[in-house]
Design an enzyme around this catalytic site. Structure first.
Site, PDB file in Angstrom:
ATOM      1  N   HIS A 172       0.648  -1.260  -0.028  1.00 51.85           N
ATOM      2  CA  HIS A 172      -0.042   0.064  -0.007  1.00 51.85           C
ATOM      3  C   HIS A 172       0.909   1.144   0.139  1.00 51.85           C
ATOM      4  CE1 HIS A 172      -2.918  -2.654   2.249  1.00 51.85           C
ATOM      5  NE2 HIS A 172      -3.707  -2.344   0.899  1.00 51.85           N
ATOM      6  N   LYS A 183     -18.457  -5.818   6.812  1.00 51.09           N
ATOM      7  CA  LYS A 183     -17.077  -6.470   6.347  1.00 51.09           C
ATOM      8  C   LYS A 183     -16.856  -7.593   7.510  1.00 51.09           C
ATOM      9  CE  LYS A 183     -14.229  -5.212   3.178  1.00 51.09           C
ATOM     10  NZ  LYS A 183     -13.278  -6.067   2.030  1.00 51.09           N
ATOM     11  N   ARG A 198      -2.259  -6.096  -8.317  1.00 52.48           N
ATOM     12  CA  ARG A 198      -0.973  -7.109  -7.981  1.00 52.48           C
ATOM     13  C   ARG A 198      -0.877  -7.977  -9.098  1.00 52.48           C
ATOM     14  NH1 ARG A 198      -3.014  -8.332  -2.303  1.00 52.48           N
ATOM     15  NH2 ARG A 198      -4.633  -8.461  -3.588  1.00 52.48           N
ATOM     16  N   SER A 237      -2.795  -7.639   2.814  1.00 55.94           N
ATOM     17  CA  SER A 237      -3.390  -7.640   4.303  1.00 55.94           C
ATOM     18  C   SER A 237      -3.720  -8.879   4.896  1.00 55.94           C
ATOM     19  CB  SER A 237      -4.426  -6.611   4.484  1.00 55.94           C
ATOM     20  OG  SER A 237      -3.955  -5.163   4.149  1.00 55.94           O
TER      21      SER A 237
HETATM   22  O1  PNS Z   1      -9.017  -3.176   0.469  1.00 58.13           O
HETATM   23  P1  PNS Z   1      -9.883  -3.964  -0.217  1.00 58.13           P
HETATM   24  O2  PNS Z   1     -10.860  -4.559   1.055  1.00 58.13           O
HETATM   25  O3  PNS Z   1      -9.730  -4.609  -1.464  1.00 58.13           O
HETATM   26  O4  PNS Z   1     -10.966  -2.552  -0.566  1.00 58.13           O
HETATM   27  C1  PNS Z   1     -12.401  -2.748  -0.975  1.00 58.13           C
HETATM   28  C2  PNS Z   1     -13.115  -1.360  -0.968  1.00 58.13           C
HETATM   29  C3  PNS Z   1     -13.271  -0.733   0.292  1.00 58.13           C
HETATM   30  C4  PNS Z   1     -12.641  -0.227  -1.942  1.00 58.13           C
HETATM   31  C5  PNS Z   1     -14.494  -1.602  -1.510  1.00 58.13           C
HETATM   32  O5  PNS Z   1     -15.238  -2.830  -0.666  1.00 58.13           O
HETATM   33  C6  PNS Z   1     -15.445  -0.388  -1.414  1.00 58.13           C
HETATM   34  O6  PNS Z   1     -15.317   0.480  -2.094  1.00 58.13           O
HETATM   35  N1  PNS Z   1     -16.497  -0.385  -0.240  1.00 58.13           N
HETATM   36  C7  PNS Z   1     -17.308   0.659  -0.295  1.00 58.13           C
HETATM   37  C8  PNS Z   1     -18.595   0.421  -0.501  1.00 58.13           C
HETATM   38  C9  PNS Z   1     -19.043   0.474  -2.003  1.00 58.13           C
HETATM   39  O7  PNS Z   1     -18.903   1.575  -2.466  1.00 58.13           O
HETATM   40  N2  PNS Z   1     -19.065  -0.614  -2.738  1.00 58.13           N
HETATM   41  C10 PNS Z   1     -19.371  -0.606  -4.021  1.00 58.13           C
HETATM   42  C11 PNS Z   1     -18.028  -0.537  -4.802  1.00 58.13           C
HETATM   43  S1  PNS Z   1     -18.112  -1.965  -6.031  1.00 58.13           S
END
Ligand code: PNS
Length: 161
Positions: A17, A41, A90, A128
């Site tokens: 990150h 989550k 990645r 993570s």
């Molecule tokens: O680090 P991650 O878990 O891969 O991040 C995922 C994240 C937080 C970017 C994604 O889950 C997100 O944007 N969550 C917020 C809710 C949302 O807007 N969901 C619709 C996007 S498809």
């Protein structure tokens, strides 16, 4: 001023990150690291407050803002007045999920654009989730996470130096 939102769970922030944030700052004037704090989550290792602090300590650059948000990312982006989302890729395995998210976000708000950067080869195997798993089993994750995260993981799980 061109800003990008770098959203994620950051549970915890890794060197992968951090590398992406540094590279983001070569392209954008400002990067907002936005911790998603959605309650659905799976159980988090660190609280949002702990994650904020770990990121702030690891990322003292004033061009980096650390924030958190509930709900939809596109709504948060609108509130912040930022229309670029930065994400790291990645490996090919990341592609499908990222492609779905980017398209969903653009459908929800056509003004939002997702920009991808390839994760540096030193970090492509770090996530993570893997860091959490290895640390929880007493493995050494030094070199994969910033020193403050390493210390916090050691305090939580113990483990080898
Ligand atoms: O680090 P991650 O878990 O891969 O991040 C995922 C994240 C937080 C970017 C994604 O889950 C997100 O944007 N969550 C917020 C809710 C949302 O807007 N969901 C619709 C996007 S498809």
């Amino acid at each position: 001023m061109l800003a990008a939102i770098y959203p994620g769970s950051f549970d915890p922030i890794t060197n992968g990150h951090l590398s992406l944030i540094q590279r983001g700052l070569e392209v954008f004037d400002r990067v907002v690291v936005a911790i998603a704090s959605n309650p659905d989550k799976q159980a988090a290792l660190f609280s949002v407050e702990e994650r904020r602090q770990l990121i702030r300590e690891a990322c003292p650059d004033p061009r980096v803002e650390v924030d958190d948000f509930h709900g939809l990312l596109v709504e948060y982006a609108k509130r912040k007045g930022v229309h670029v989302i930065l994400r790291g890729l990645r490996a090919v395995s990341d592609f499908e999920y990222e492609f779905q998210m980017a398209n969903m976000n653009r459908t929800l708000d056509p003004k939002v654009e997702t920009v991808f950067m390839m994760t540096g080869e030193d970090y492509f195997y770090i996530s993570s989730r893997i860091v959490r798993e290895v640390a929880s089993l007493g493995g050494n994750v030094k070199g994969m996470v910033p020193p403050n995260v390493h210390h916090k993981l050691q305090a939580r799980f113990g483990g080898r130096e």
